[in-house]
Design an enzyme around this catalytic site. Structure first.
Site, PDB file in Angstrom:
ATOM      1  N   CYS A   2      32.456  59.156  38.248  1.00  9.53           N
ATOM      2  CA  CYS A   2      31.992  58.261  37.229  1.00  9.53           C
ATOM      3  C   CYS A   2      31.244  57.050  37.819  1.00  9.53           C
ATOM      4  CB  CYS A   2      33.196  57.803  36.424  1.00  9.53           C
ATOM      5  SG  CYS A   2      32.835  57.026  34.869  1.00  9.53           S
ATOM      6  N   ARG A  27      35.134  52.125  33.268  1.00  6.88           N
ATOM      7  CA  ARG A  27      34.592  53.409  32.819  1.00  6.88           C
ATOM      8  C   ARG A  27      35.656  54.496  32.754  1.00  6.88           C
ATOM      9  NH1 ARG A  27      28.692  54.726  35.184  1.00  6.88           N
ATOM     10  NH2 ARG A  27      27.595  52.870  34.489  1.00  6.88           N
ATOM     11  N   TRP A  74      35.952  60.826  37.786  1.00  2.94           N
ATOM     12  CA  TRP A  74      36.587  61.363  36.581  1.00  2.94           C
ATOM     13  C   TRP A  74      36.449  62.873  36.677  1.00  2.94           C
ATOM     14  CZ3 TRP A  74      35.037  64.035  32.054  1.00  2.94           C
ATOM     15  CH2 TRP A  74      35.947  63.974  30.991  1.00  2.94           C
ATOM     16  N   ASN A  99      27.829  61.838  41.176  1.00  2.00           N
ATOM     17  CA  ASN A  99      28.077  61.842  39.740  1.00  2.00           C
ATOM     18  C   ASN A  99      27.301  62.986  39.124  1.00  2.00           C
ATOM     19  OD1 ASN A  99      29.640  59.565  39.866  1.00  2.00           O
ATOM     20  ND2 ASN A  99      28.106  58.182  38.996  1.00  2.00           N
ATOM     21  N   GLY A 100      27.837  63.601  38.088  1.00  2.00           N
ATOM     22  CA  GLY A 100      27.127  64.656  37.396  1.00  2.00           C
ATOM     23  C   GLY A 100      27.792  66.002  37.573  1.00  2.00           C
ATOM     24  N   GLU A 478      36.203  56.817  12.220  1.00  2.00           N
ATOM     25  CA  GLU A 478      36.358  55.948  13.381  1.00  2.00           C
ATOM     26  C   GLU A 478      37.812  55.512  13.551  1.00  2.00           C
ATOM     27  OE1 GLU A 478      35.542  53.306  16.650  1.00  2.00           O
ATOM     28  OE2 GLU A 478      34.783  55.226  15.913  1.00  2.00           O
ATOM     29  N   LYS A 482      40.090  56.247  16.885  1.00  2.00           N
ATOM     30  CA  LYS A 482      40.761  55.213  17.668  1.00  2.00           C
ATOM     31  C   LYS A 482      42.241  55.540  17.855  1.00  2.00           C
ATOM     32  CE  LYS A 482      37.506  52.704  18.811  1.00  2.00           C
ATOM     33  NZ  LYS A 482      36.795  53.988  18.970  1.00  2.00           N
ATOM     34  N   GLU A 485      42.614  58.469  20.322  1.00  4.31           N
ATOM     35  CA  GLU A 485      42.168  58.124  21.677  1.00  4.31           C
ATOM     36  C   GLU A 485      43.234  57.428  22.494  1.00  4.31           C
ATOM     37  OE1 GLU A 485      37.524  57.058  22.226  1.00  4.31           O
ATOM     38  OE2 GLU A 485      38.549  55.839  20.743  1.00  4.31           O
ATOM     39  N   HIS A 501      40.838  70.014  -1.592  1.00  4.28           N
ATOM     40  CA  HIS A 501      40.165  71.178  -1.027  1.00  4.28           C
ATOM     41  C   HIS A 501      40.758  71.594   0.312  1.00  4.28           C
ATOM     42  CE1 HIS A 501      37.123  71.189  -4.168  1.00  4.28           C
ATOM     43  NE2 HIS A 501      37.015  69.880  -4.006  1.00  4.28           N
ATOM     44  N   LYS A 600      34.811  55.772  30.100  1.00  2.00           N
ATOM     45  CA  LYS A 600      34.046  54.837  29.277  1.00  2.00           C
ATOM     46  C   LYS A 600      32.599  55.265  29.131  1.00  2.00           C
ATOM     47  CE  LYS A 600      33.433  51.044  26.956  1.00  2.00           C
ATOM     48  NZ  LYS A 600      34.066  50.885  25.649  1.00  2.00           N
TER      49      LYS A 600
END
Length: 605
Positions: A2, A27, A74, A99-100, A478, A482, A485, A501, A600
C-alpha cells in the site's frame, strides 16, 4: 499495495523512511519493512506488527544506511506473514518494494524457476525482483526498464542493488509514484504526504515512466524510451492535524471535524459560478446534456445522492455506476456526457481505470471531485472540484464523504443556474443553506450521548437493517457500510418501499432496523413502512426530524434531529449514522481506525 518510500542520501536515511511509513499508516496495512544498502549488500527489517515495532527493530539491530527502500503492505498475493513482507530480496543482491498487482506473475514465475530462481514467498512481487536480477548486466536502470516491458498489470516499484550504493530506480504503471527533490539527496514515494517535512519539491511521475535517483540528479525516461523533464511542483505535504487530542480514535475526531471541513469546502462566492470547476468549465457545461458518475464504495454513495440533486435541481439526466464494473461492460459513449469521477485520494485504482476507459471511448468532458489536488485523478481530468476535508486517517471515510456531497451539490446548483432551472432567489437560498450547514452539523454532533446509549444494544447484535427513501436511500447504504466496516456487524440497506419485496422476512426482535425519517414528501410512506416492521416484532431505531410526529414507544426508539434541511438533509442525516457505527465498534472492541482486511487508499483492482 500500500505504501512506498525510498531515498538516496549521504546521511542515515532509516529515520526518514520510518517516518514516511508512519505517514502512510492511515492507508491500512498488514506488514511493513525497510531495507538499506550496507556492508556490501541489502540489509532489512520486517514486521507483521505496526511501524512502531519496525522502528524498534531498526534501532535494536542498528540498521543504518544512506540508500534505502521501505514499504507498508496490504496483502493481495500471500498471507500477511514475514516471508511475504516487503522489501523482497533476490539473491541477497537487490531489494525491491512494489505496489499493485502483476497479472502475469504465474507464467513469469515458471520461467524464472526454469532459470534456477527459488521462490520463498507467495507474492507476485518476488517475480519482479527475480526478473530484474535476471536481466541485470551491470546497469540497474536498464534492467528495470527491460523488466517492465514484461509486466502485465498495475505497479509502482522501487529497487536498490548492492553494486550501486547511491542509486534507487523506480517505475510506475497504473499505481502512483512521486519523486521528492532535495539538496544532495533525492526521494521516492507513493504519496507526497510520506515526505512531508523532508521536501516540498515533487515530480509526479506519469504512466510508463522509469526514474533513476542518485545523490545529485534524477533521470526520467518515458514509456517510449525518450528522456523527459517532468514538471517540478511545490507541494506543502506536511500533514498537520494528526494528533488525537481529546478523542479516542481518528474516526471520532474526523466525525467532529466535519463542520470545519465543510466550511473550508463551501465556495466563498455568493454565486454558483462555473469557474469553481476550472477555467473552461463554462464551455464544457454548455456542451453537455447528461452526466455519468463513476466511483467506488463510500464515494459511489455520494454519487447516488448527487443523482437526486442533479436531476431535481439541474434537470439533467444522470447515471451512476460502480467504477470497478463500468469498464467491463459494453456501454454507449455520448460526446455530450460529462464524466464525473469521485475519490478521496484521487488514486483509487478502479476509478482511475474507469476514467481512462471512458476517455478511450471518446469521452472528452471529465471532472474530478477529490480531496487531493495533486492526485492522478485530478491531473487526468479537464475539470475538478477540490474538497478540503484535510487529512483523513481513519479507514472508514467520514469527512471526505460529507465534503464530497458539498462539492456535488455545488455542481448541481451551478448546472441548474446555467440551465435556467435555478432562479436568482433560489441561488441565494442555496448559498445561505450551505453557509448554515456547519452550525446545523454542530447541533447534530450534540446528539452523541443519545447515540452512545443506542450503541450498547447494537454491539450485541450480529445483523442490522437500514432503511431510507428517495434522497436518503443512499445515506442508508452509507450507514450500513460504516457499521459493517468497523464493527463487523452484517448490515444491509434498502429503500423502505422494498420491505415487502423480500427484506421483511429478515425482521425479528434480534435484528435492529435503523430508519432515516426526514420531514419530506415521502414521510407518510415511510411511516407506513415503519409500521410494517413494528407489526412483525422488529425493533426500530429512527433518526427523525423534529417535526415528523414520530414518537418513542415500545419497539420504536427515536432520536430527534435538530431541523429539517431540505435538499441538503442527507449531509446532516449521515452524521448520526457515522456516530452509531463508531460507538458500536468501540463497544465491541474492534480496531476502529484500521479495520481488518481494509485499506484506506485502494490502489489495486
Amino acid at each position: 499495495m500500500c505504501g512506498i518510500v525510498g531515498a538516496v542520501a549521504q546521511r542515515n536515511i532509516v529515520p526518514v523512511l520510518i517516518e514516511g511509513l508512519r505517514r502512510l499508516e492511515y492507508r491500512g496495512y498488514d506488514s511493513c519493512g525497510v531495507a538499506v544498502l550496507a556492508d556490501g549488500g541489502p540489509r532489512r527489517a520486517r514486521s507483521v506488527a505496526r511501524v512502531a515495532d519496525l522502528d524498534a527493530q531498526t534501532r535494536d539491530t542498528h540498521l543504518e544506511g544512506g540508500t534505502g527502500v521501505a514499504h507498508t503492505r496490504w496483502a493481495t498475493h500471500g498471507a500477511p506473514v514475514t516471508d511475504n513482507a516487503h522489501p523482497i530480496f533476490s539473491k541477497d543482491e537487490l531489494a525491491l518494494v512494489h505496489n499493485g498487482i502483476i497479472e502475469n506473475y504465474e507464467s513469469l514465475r515458471e520461467m524464472l524457476r526454469g532459470k534456477g530462481y527459488v521462490f520463498v514467498s507467495q507474492t507476485d512481487t518476488e517475480v519482479v525482483a527475480h526478473l530484474v536480477h535476471s536481466l541485470y548486466r551491470g546497469d540497474l536502470f536498464a534492467a528495470v526498464r527491460e523488466t517492465v516491458t514484461h509486466l502485465d498489470g498495475a505497479y509502482a516499484i522501487a529497487v536498490e542493488h548492492k553494486d550501486h550504493p547511491h542509486t534507487v530506480v523506480g517505475a510506475r504503471q497504473g499505481s502512483p509514484l512521486v519523486v521528492g527533490l532535495g539538496e544532495g539527496e533525492n526521494f521516492l514515494a507513493s504519496d507526497a504526504l510520506a515526505l512531508g517535512g523532508t521536501t516540498e519539491r515533487f515530480i509526479f511521475l506519469e504512466e510508463g515512466d522509469v526514474c533513476e535517483l542518485t545523490l545529485e540528479r534524477v533521470r526520467i525516461v518515458a514509456r517510449d524510451g525518450a528522456s523527459v523533464q517532468r514538471e517540478v511542483r511545490t507541494v506543502e505535504a506536511y500533514g498537520g492535524g494528526v494528533e488525537l487530542g481529546p478523542y479516542r480514535h481518528f474516526m471520532q475526531k474526523e466525525i467532529f471535524e466535519q463542520p470545519r471541513a465543510i466550511t473550508d469546502t463551501i465556495p466563498q462566492s455568493d454565486s454558483f459560478d462555473a469557474s469553481l470547476f476550472g477555467e473552461n468549465a463554462a464551455a464544457v457545461f454548455a456542451d453537455i446534456d447528461n452526466l455519468l458518475i463513476l466511483a467506488c464504495g463510500t464515494s459511489y454513495y455520494s454519487g447516488l445522492t448527487a443523482k437526486y440533486w442533479l436531476e431535481s435541481i439541474a434537470k439533467i439526466p444522470t447515471q451512476v455506476e460502480i467504477a470497478s464494473e463500468y469498464r467491463y461492460r459494453d456501454s454507449v459513449p455520448n460526446p455530450k456526457t460529462l464524466v464525473v469521477v469521485i475519490s478521496q485520494s484521487g488514486e483509487t485504482a478502479d476509478t482511475l481505470a474507469a476514467l481512462k476507459h471512458a476517455q478511450a471511448l471518446g469521452h472528452v468532458h471529465t471532472l474530478a471531485v477529490c480531496n487531493v489536488a495533486t492526485s492522478a485523478m485530478v491531473r487526468l481530468t479537464s475539470l475538478s472540484f477540490h474538497t478540503h476535508a484535510g487529512r483523513e486517517i481513519g479507514v472508514a471515510s467520514t469527512k471526505a464523504f460529507t465534503t464530497q456531497l458539498v462539492g456535488l451539490f455545488v455542481l448541481a446548483a451551478t448546472l441548474g443556474k446555467l440551465r435556467g432551472t435555478v432562479s436568482a432567489a433560489q441561488e441565494l437560498d442555496y448559498v445561505r443553506q450551505l453557509r448554515h450547514l456547519p452550525a446545523a452539523l454542530n447541533s447534530v454532533l450534540a446528539l452523541e450521548p443519545q447515540i452512545i446509549a443506542w450503541s450498547d444494544a447494537f454491539s450485541r447484535k450480529e445483523s442490522a437493517l437500514f432503511l431510507g427513501r428517495g434522497l436518503h436511500y443512499p445515506i442508508a447504504l452509507e450507514g450500513a457500510l460504516k457499521l459493517k466496516e468497523i464493527s463487523y456487524i452484517h448490515a444491509e440497506a434498502y429503500p423502505a418501499g422494498e420491505l415487502k419485496h423480500g427484506p421483511l422476512a429478515l425482521v425479528t426482535d434480534a435484528m435492529p432496523v435503523v430508519a432515516i425519517a426526514p420531514n419530506d414528501a415521502l414521510l407518510e410512506k415511510l411511516k407506513s413502512n415503519l409500521q410494517e416492521v413494528k407489526a412483525r416484532g422488529g425493533e426500530l431505531y429512527v433518526f427523525a426530524d423534529s417535526d415528523t410526529r414520530i414518537a418513542s414507544e415500545a419497539g420504536m426508539h427515536v432520536i430527534r434531529m435538530p431541523e429539517h434541511y431540505g435538499p441538503l438533509s442527507p449531509i446532516l442525516h449521515v452524521v448520526p449514522l457515522q456516530l452509531l457505527a463508531y460507538h458500536t465498534a468501540f463497544a465491541r472492541g474492534t480496531d476502529v481506525d484500521k479495520p481488518r482486511n481494509l485499506a484506506k487508499s485502494v490502489t489495486v483492482e
